[in-house]
Design an enzyme around this catalytic site. Structure first.
Site, PDB file in Angstrom:
ATOM      1  N   ARG A  19       0.822  -1.201   0.000  1.00 32.58           N
ATOM      2  CA  ARG A  19       0.000   0.000   0.000  1.00 32.58           C
ATOM      3  C   ARG A  19       0.863   1.261   0.000  1.00 32.58           C
ATOM      4  O   ARG A  19       1.837   1.340  -0.754  1.00 32.58           O
ATOM      5  CB  ARG A  19      -1.011  -0.054   1.155  1.00 32.58           C
ATOM      6  CG  ARG A  19      -2.071  -1.177   0.942  1.00 32.58           C
ATOM      7  CD  ARG A  19      -2.977  -1.369   2.131  1.00 32.58           C
ATOM      8  NE  ARG A  19      -3.824  -0.206   2.390  1.00 32.58           N
ATOM      9  CZ  ARG A  19      -5.004   0.028   1.805  1.00 32.58           C
ATOM     10  NH1 ARG A  19      -5.462  -0.803   0.875  1.00 32.58           N
ATOM     11  NH2 ARG A  19      -5.727   1.085   2.126  1.00 32.58           N
ATOM     12  N   ASP A 146      -3.468  11.713   8.597  1.00 34.83           N
ATOM     13  CA  ASP A 146      -4.704  11.414   7.882  1.00 34.83           C
ATOM     14  C   ASP A 146      -5.567  12.656   7.856  1.00 34.83           C
ATOM     15  O   ASP A 146      -5.519  13.470   8.784  1.00 34.83           O
ATOM     16  CB  ASP A 146      -5.456  10.274   8.591  1.00 34.83           C
ATOM     17  CG  ASP A 146      -6.473   9.588   7.695  1.00 34.83           C
ATOM     18  OD1 ASP A 146      -7.404  10.271   7.230  1.00 34.83           O
ATOM     19  OD2 ASP A 146      -6.348   8.368   7.458  1.00 34.83           O
ATOM     20  N   TYR A 159      -9.199   5.695  16.036  1.00 30.67           N
ATOM     21  CA  TYR A 159      -8.262   5.930  14.929  1.00 30.67           C
ATOM     22  C   TYR A 159      -8.063   7.423  14.698  1.00 30.67           C
ATOM     23  O   TYR A 159      -6.939   7.915  14.577  1.00 30.67           O
ATOM     24  CB  TYR A 159      -8.764   5.260  13.655  1.00 30.67           C
ATOM     25  CG  TYR A 159      -7.950   5.605  12.434  1.00 30.67           C
ATOM     26  CD1 TYR A 159      -6.747   4.948  12.169  1.00 30.67           C
ATOM     27  CD2 TYR A 159      -8.368   6.612  11.554  1.00 30.67           C
ATOM     28  CE1 TYR A 159      -5.978   5.278  11.052  1.00 30.67           C
ATOM     29  CE2 TYR A 159      -7.610   6.943  10.442  1.00 30.67           C
ATOM     30  CZ  TYR A 159      -6.418   6.269  10.195  1.00 30.67           C
ATOM     31  OH  TYR A 159      -5.662   6.613   9.100  1.00 30.67           O
TER      32      TYR A 159
END
Length: 250
Positions: A19, A146, A159
């Site tokens: 990934r 993120d 998360y």
């Protein structure tokens, strides 16, 4: 690549076997870097990637396996193996992460520990062990955070919080390690879909909320990491968002 400023320098990439990690590893290697690729469960992918890269440049890639939840002994071993093999460390890419649903009413302490140990504790203490070596080389740290560090994802509170912590860690360590070591981060948006749990309608809904109306590619993140490593010599404490404009689309 004799004309590359990264020629012969050394990068450690956590979660570098597949990934985003693999795209980052390929890009740094293509620009002359020697690599230590950390992996945990992706053994076959790690060995395939090592074989691919070493076909281009022999003896330029080493693999180290380990579970980042295991703590200080593993962190020290990763840095020791890197410096023992390549005699230096120039770049640490904290890429490895745990990502899965944690609905608020069902979150367990075990899930909390599992996610935070990999996504935040490991990058912090790995950076701590790496710092003396990075100071010697004038190196840098790049953290992969993120979009959801700033825009929490429903049912992924643990998360999202872990990535928010990593974003703050980026800014904090930029101050702690200056002026010798630069610390920056990349915040991907819709680049790679989760390996399970998302349907086509959900994908299209996400894409419709980006200004560019399309998903990005792993190479977009890898190119941003390369920029922070090679070109952004007067940049530290920054989080670069690569999300097709989703964070400003409302």
């Amino acid at each position: 690549m004799p004309d590359s400023p990264l020629e012969g320098k050394v990068a450690l990439v956590t979660g570098g076997a597949h990934r985003l990690g693999a795209a980052i590893a390929r890009t740094l290697h293509a620009h002359g870097m020697r690599l230590v690729i950390h992996y945990h469960a992706s053994e076959a992918a790690a060995h395939a990637l090592q074989k691919e890269l070493q076909a281009a440049r022999p003896d330029s890639v080493m693999l180290v396996r380990g579970d980042l939840r295991n703590g200080e002994k593993l962190y020290r071993n990763l840095i020791f193996e890197t410096v023992e093999s390549f005699e230096r460390l120039d770049v640490l890419v904290n890429n490895a992460a745990r990502f899965y649903e944690t609905p608020f009413s069902e979150v367990s302490e075990e899930q909390w520990d599992d996610i935070f140990q990999t996504n935040l504790r490991a990058p912090f203490f790995l950076s701590q062990v790496a710092a003396p070596h990075l100071k010697k080389t004038g190196g840098c740290i790049v953290n992969i955070v993120d979009l959801y560090a700033d825009r929490p994802l429903p049912n992924y509170s643990v998360y999202s919080m872990s990535k928010a912590g990593l974003s703050m860690m980026t800014r904090s360590l930029a101050r702690e390690l200056a002026p010798e070591v630069r610390v920056n981060a990349v915040a991907p948006g819709a680049i790679l879909w989760p390996e399970k749990g998302i349907d086509e309608m959900s994908k299209q809904r996400i894409i419709s909320r980006t200004l560019l109306k399309r998903p990005g590619q792993p190479e977009d993140i890898a190119a941003t990491v390369l920029y922070l490593v090679r070109d952004a010599v007067y940049t530290t404490g920054q989080v670069l968002t690569v999300d097709g404009g989703r964070s400003v689309a409302g």
